[in-house]
Design a protein around this motif. Structure first.
Motif, PDB file in Angstrom:
ATOM      1  N   ILE A  32       0.871  -1.052  -0.188  1.00 17.41           N
ATOM      2  CA  ILE A  32      -0.367   0.039   0.210  1.00 17.41           C
ATOM      3  C   ILE A  32       1.626   1.343  -0.251  1.00 17.41           C
ATOM      4  N   THR A  33       0.727   2.231  -1.095  1.00 19.55           N
ATOM      5  CA  THR A  33       1.499   3.319  -1.121  1.00 19.55           C
ATOM      6  C   THR A  33       1.144   4.682   0.032  1.00 19.55           C
ATOM      7  N   ASN A  34       1.767   5.435  -0.425  1.00 19.18           N
ATOM      8  CA  ASN A  34       1.463   6.971  -0.703  1.00 19.18           C
ATOM      9  C   ASN A  34       1.538   8.012  -1.141  1.00 19.18           C
ATOM     10  N   ASP A  35       0.794   8.490  -1.726  1.00 17.72           N
ATOM     11  CA  ASP A  35       0.893   9.760  -2.469  1.00 17.72           C
ATOM     12  C   ASP A  35       2.767  10.962  -2.107  1.00 17.72           C
ATOM     13  N   PRO A 200      -2.494   8.197  -4.106  1.00 22.28           N
ATOM     14  CA  PRO A 200      -2.201   6.142  -3.160  1.00 22.28           C
ATOM     15  C   PRO A 200      -2.742   5.594  -3.477  1.00 22.28           C
ATOM     16  N   GLY A 201      -1.606   4.609  -3.708  1.00 24.53           N
ATOM     17  CA  GLY A 201      -2.019   3.369  -4.773  1.00 24.53           C
ATOM     18  C   GLY A 201      -1.845   1.741  -4.134  1.00 24.53           C
ATOM     19  N   GLU A 202      -2.557   0.359  -4.903  1.00 31.50           N
ATOM     20  CA  GLU A 202      -2.285  -0.504  -4.532  1.00 31.50           C
ATOM     21  C   GLU A 202      -1.410  -1.289  -4.949  1.00 31.50           C
ATOM     22  N   VAL A 203      -0.103  -1.595  -4.955  1.00 32.35           N
ATOM     23  CA  VAL A 203       0.425  -2.666  -5.972  1.00 32.35           C
ATOM     24  C   VAL A 203       0.878  -3.961  -5.723  1.00 32.35           C
TER      25      VAL A 203
END
Lengths: 301, 301
Positions: A32-35, A200-203
């Motif tokens: 899970i990533t932040n912007d 933000p993202g989910e990779v």
């Protein structure tokens, strides 16, 4: 599937970093990533100077990959990138290619629906990508803030770092220590104003370890090409590095004289701009798979 | 169909040049082009320093286009490019990105058959392109040797200047005075060793005149994008020019505030390297047609 949460972040890639999770070669896991603003910017009327600048460019991780040792290549396949339904772009005086023409900071909050970014009614097809992704650097290479790209990866801001692509990082520390963040819903090559559409993202990633195959710079495999991603203080420096590596790969993989490999590069390798606005500039030299497969290239390292 | 023969050449783009042929708007005609060496290099054992250097980079023409006047845009559609069945590539000490690593000049004569270039058994798909194409410059812009790119076009060495693409040149002199040469059977973006696969060619063009729509730099229309082709003493200068023009086109065509156009460019415009080895460096800023059609862009000039 293991999930690495977005509160486990680093702001510097360095040789020694405590891992927040451990994965095995072949394992599939979610990050899970932040912007790039750590979600601090979400309204168009915010004052950019009032955010906490110590929290810019967080990278989720580091993730320890079992069996990865210095001198190996860490293979990171990007299985998917899902981004939020809203992103942020901004211009700031002095930033980007034309920063001298920007009179005041402007923030835009842009919605992303059904793969489409809506910029005042102008529809831009989303092409999600990862801005920051890298591993622990060699000790002698020092520490690298997450806003900078270098040999460990980092803020490469390369549009081809997207779903379906595979990165190869030179492992410099036990476990490689992978971290990533700063997804963009879309960005043009160059990132001319200094932001993409920050989200933000989910990779979902799958890692593997290729033993004893160290490169100088990260490699990127797309459907059509193998790219050397190199950075430098100027574009010319980055281009020199990327070209030099591409020619060496052609020479060794195809068993050519150096001069012939140089000529073949001039006929077949595309130099592409990644970004021109970070502390170091990034380009990629793209070797078509029709000339040389990624597998053969790596085998000859 | 009129045919302009390859003995009618210029070595400088300048304000005053006697035309060798006249064509009408809408007319289709053929231009026979020389390779960049004027076919002086055809054996691998030749000594490069012994060729006549005053005959490098010939451009066939100039061709007077009826009705083209200063302040207009000359539209040049590339209907086809046929190249010879043999081409030449070369490396020379000090030339290209890695010229300091070249110990001696090497010439390679490379056959091109059925759209395929054979480099020691390595097959490279031919992608014929025009290296040098331009019009007479403004008097105040001086004279430009055909080996250099600038606002008049010239040695732009841009892979997208290929069959199916359309160029738009700012007309600076009565009749525009179009000239072209230096076709490549194939070249990578960057042209890193300083030659592509250099070949004589036959180019079929259709010209038209768009009244009262002057640009600063040439535009290039492909199937998917409109590109501003800009050059500069450094890549940074070229990128600044190309980006600045792209943002201005977005602003005027889409009726945006400048800062919003700058942000939109960052999300959607790709900066691409054309060449990094000529006296001036060339890039292109590529505006996708999905954001802005070429027609609308030109209408708003």
């Amino acid at each position: 599937m293991k999930v690495i949460q977005r509160n486990d972040v680093i702001y510097k890639f360095k040789a020694e970093m405590p891992a927040v999770e451990r994965v095995n070669p072949g394992e599939i896991f979610k990050v899970i990533t932040n912007d790039c603003f750590f979600q601090q910017v979400f309204r168009e009327d915010q004052v950019l100077t009032e955010i906490d600048y110590s929290r810019l460019n967080p990278a989720t991780g580091p993730i320890f990959v079992e069996g990865a040792e210095p001198g190996d290549l860490l293979k990171v396949k990007i299985l998917s990138i899902e981004v939020a339904t809203k992103g942020v772009a901004a211009v700031v005086p002095k930033e980007g290619v034309l920063g001298n023409k920007v009179s005041k900071p402007i923030i835009r909050v842009i919605s992303i629906n059904d793969g489409c970014c809506d910029f005042d009614g102008i529809k831009i097809q989303a092409r999600p990508m990862i801005g920051v992704i890298g591993v622990a650097p060699a000790k002698e290479d020092g520490e690298w803030a997450t806003d900078s790209p270098w040999k460990h990866g980092g803020n490469m801001d390369t549009t081809d770092i997207c779903q379906g692509s595979t990165l190869y990082f030179p492992v410099r520390q036990e476990g490689a220590l992978l971290a990533l963040g700063d997804c963009h819903a879309v960005m043009g090559d160059g990132e001319v104003c200094f932001t993409g559409l920050e989200v933000p993202g989910e990779v979902i990633l799958q890692v593997d370890v290729i033993k004893g195959k160290a490169t100088t710079w990260p490699l990127l495999e797309t459907h059509k090409a193998t790219m050397i991603i190199a950075s430098g203080d100027t574009l010319d420096h980055a281009i020199h590095e990327a070209t030099n590596q591409a020619v060496d790969h052609l020479k060794h993989s195809l068993n050519l004289e150096w001069e012939n490999a140089y000529m073949l590069a001039s006929l077949s390798v595309d130099l592409k701009i990644s970004q021109v606005v970070d502390p170091k500039k990034t380009v990629r030299a793209s070797i078509p798979k029709s000339i040389l497969s990624t597998e053969k290239l790596i085998r000859s390292i």
